[in-house]
Design an enzyme around this catalytic site. Structure first.
Site, PDB file in Angstrom:
ATOM      1  CG  HIS A 194      -2.337   0.545   0.821  1.00 29.13           C
ATOM      2  ND1 HIS A 194      -3.471   0.312   1.561  1.00 29.13           N
ATOM      3  CD2 HIS A 194      -2.734   1.345  -0.216  1.00 29.13           C
ATOM      4  CE1 HIS A 194      -4.512   0.940   0.998  1.00 29.13           C
ATOM      5  NE2 HIS A 194      -4.082   1.569  -0.067  1.00 29.13           N
ATOM      6  CG  ASP A 221      -2.540   1.946   5.353  1.00 27.75           C
ATOM      7  OD1 ASP A 221      -2.390   1.235   6.363  1.00 27.75           O
ATOM      8  OD2 ASP A 221      -2.754   1.478   4.230  1.00 27.75           O
ATOM      9  CG  ASP A 239      -4.967  -3.145   2.237  1.00 28.37           C
ATOM     10  OD1 ASP A 239      -4.918  -4.392   2.234  1.00 28.37           O
ATOM     11  OD2 ASP A 239      -4.183  -2.440   2.901  1.00 28.37           O
ATOM     12  CG  HIS A 294      -4.447  -1.793   8.503  1.00 24.08           C
ATOM     13  ND1 HIS A 294      -4.439  -2.817   7.581  1.00 24.08           N
ATOM     14  CD2 HIS A 294      -4.142  -2.350   9.688  1.00 24.08           C
ATOM     15  CE1 HIS A 294      -4.127  -3.957   8.194  1.00 24.08           C
ATOM     16  NE2 HIS A 294      -3.946  -3.709   9.478  1.00 24.08           N
ATOM     17  CD  GLU A 311      -0.261  -4.104   1.867  1.00 25.86           C
ATOM     18  OE1 GLU A 311       0.213  -5.199   2.234  1.00 25.86           O
ATOM     19  OE2 GLU A 311       0.355  -3.018   2.027  1.00 25.86           O
ATOM     20  CG  HIS A 341       2.272  -1.529   4.538  1.00 16.80           C
ATOM     21  ND1 HIS A 341       1.795  -2.814   4.345  1.00 16.80           N
ATOM     22  CD2 HIS A 341       2.588  -1.461   5.855  1.00 16.80           C
ATOM     23  CE1 HIS A 341       1.795  -3.477   5.486  1.00 16.80           C
ATOM     24  NE2 HIS A 341       2.277  -2.694   6.411  1.00 16.80           N
ATOM     25  CG  ASP A 365      -5.768  -5.177   5.113  1.00 18.33           C
ATOM     26  OD1 ASP A 365      -6.632  -4.301   4.948  1.00 18.33           O
ATOM     27  OD2 ASP A 365      -4.601  -4.920   5.500  1.00 18.33           O
ATOM     28  CG  ASP A 387      -6.404  -0.557   4.315  1.00 24.79           C
ATOM     29  OD1 ASP A 387      -6.268  -1.598   4.968  1.00 24.79           O
ATOM     30  OD2 ASP A 387      -5.441   0.141   3.917  1.00 24.79           O
TER      31      ASP A 387
HETATM   32 MG    MG Z   1      -4.528  -2.878   5.358  1.00 22.05          MG
HETATM   33 MG    MG Z   2      -3.462  -0.497   3.623  1.00 29.19          MG
END
Ligand code: MG
Ligand code: MG
Length: 316
Positions: A99, A130, A229, A128, A274, A143, A231, A126
């Protein structure tokens, strides 16, 4: 929208992630049939191959946890320029790569939007946010910083390339968030980013959350970038990622988002990041990601009336 040329850009960056393997992502997306799927939907596709980082320079930061800073800076420079160029020629699809690539894609695309006189918006899918700065990251994996960088948070000057057109935090909508560090939590609240965590999806469903954001983008006559992403998805359906977080988006939630994005006609570029083929199971995560792109680009199971977000459809 079918007059759009899709420009596929492979970005085999893996230095931003904590585990090796994302450098194989572009190959996996191609093997999973990304280009063929797009062509089957009627798009012209130009695969520009994989890009390389800019020349590396010596750069150090007092935060000793940070990993691969010179490499990430060199990638960011090259990706930002490639994003700016490609977005002038068609619809860039960035196939990563971890990412950290979004530090480059978002800044290049923001520059393009500014040149065209449009507001720039980002939908961030995502687990996250980030949203770490170079000071706050404790993992040191870069990332985890692209959104903080692209929105012009302090502390990147003198290390990363200068951000000429910072993305307005209020133009960012995050969906699927379920893993946030304390420093990110307070930075997000101060910045004014719209954050929909998994609980918001549980309580409301994805449709009203996304609908409200798309209406804002349309009202501003904005340009929308989607950063996906792996995830974001539940690890049960998308195991091919180094940062699995339980309780992610389901197959249908993800497809519904993509279908709504297509109907909106607002999306001008996509990051697919990712994907770690080394951790995947017989390519199923790569195939699912390509399937989601197909939905975003207009594949539909049933014909149904679509909601119009713009009064006058814009040619892309
Ligand atoms: Mg993530
Ligand atoms: Mg990410």
């Amino acid at each position: 929208m079918v007059s759009t040329t899709c420009i596929v850009l492979g970005i085999p960056v893996q230095e931003g992630a904590g585990r090796l393997g994302c450098d194989m992502g572009p190959s996996a997306f191609r093997t999973a049939g990304l280009v063929t799927e797009l062509r089957n939907l009627g798009y012209a596709v130009e695969d520009r191959g994989n890009i390389a980082p800019a020349p590396q320079r010596e750069v150090r930061h007092p935060n000793g946890a940070i990993k691969a800073l010179p490499e990430t800076v060199a990638w960011t420079e090259a990706i930002s320029e490639a994003a700016y160029q490609a977005s002038g020629d068609g619809m860039p699809i960035f196939i990563g790569g971890d990412h950290s690539l979004s530090a480059g894609s978002m800044t290049g695309l923001a520059r393009r939007a500014a040149k065209e006189g449009h507001e720039f918006f980002v939908l961030w899918l995502d687990s996250h946010p980030d949203f770490h700065t170079l000071e706050t990251t404790t993992s040191g994996n870069l990332h985890g910083v692209p959104m903080a960088y692209a929105t012009g948070l302090r502390g990147f000057e003198g290390f990363f390339p200068a951000v000429a057109n910072p993305l307005k935090p209020e133009n960012v909508c995050m969906i699927g968030i379920r893993s946030v560090d304390p420093a990110e939590r307070s930075a997000l609240a101060t910045a004014g980013v719209t954050v929909h965590d998994m609980r918001a999806i549980d309580e409301n469903g994805v449709a009203p959350l996304l609908d409200a954001f798309l209406k804002r983008v349309a009202a501003a006559d904005g340009i929308l970038h989607v950063s996906l992403d792996v995830d974001f998805l539940d690890p049960g359906i998308a195991p091919g990622v180094g940062t699995t977080v339980p309780g992610g988006a389901t197959f249908r939630e993800a497809h519904l988002i993509m279908e709504m994005l297509h109907d909106s006609g607002l999306v001008r570029s996509i990051d697919l990041v990712e994907l770690n083929p080394f951790l995947d199971e017989r390519g199923r995560t790569a195939l699912l990601m390509v399937d989601l792109v197909s939905s975003l680009m207009g594949r539909r199971v049933l014909d149904r009336p679509t909601q119009s977000y713009r009064h006058t459809p814009k040619a892309h």
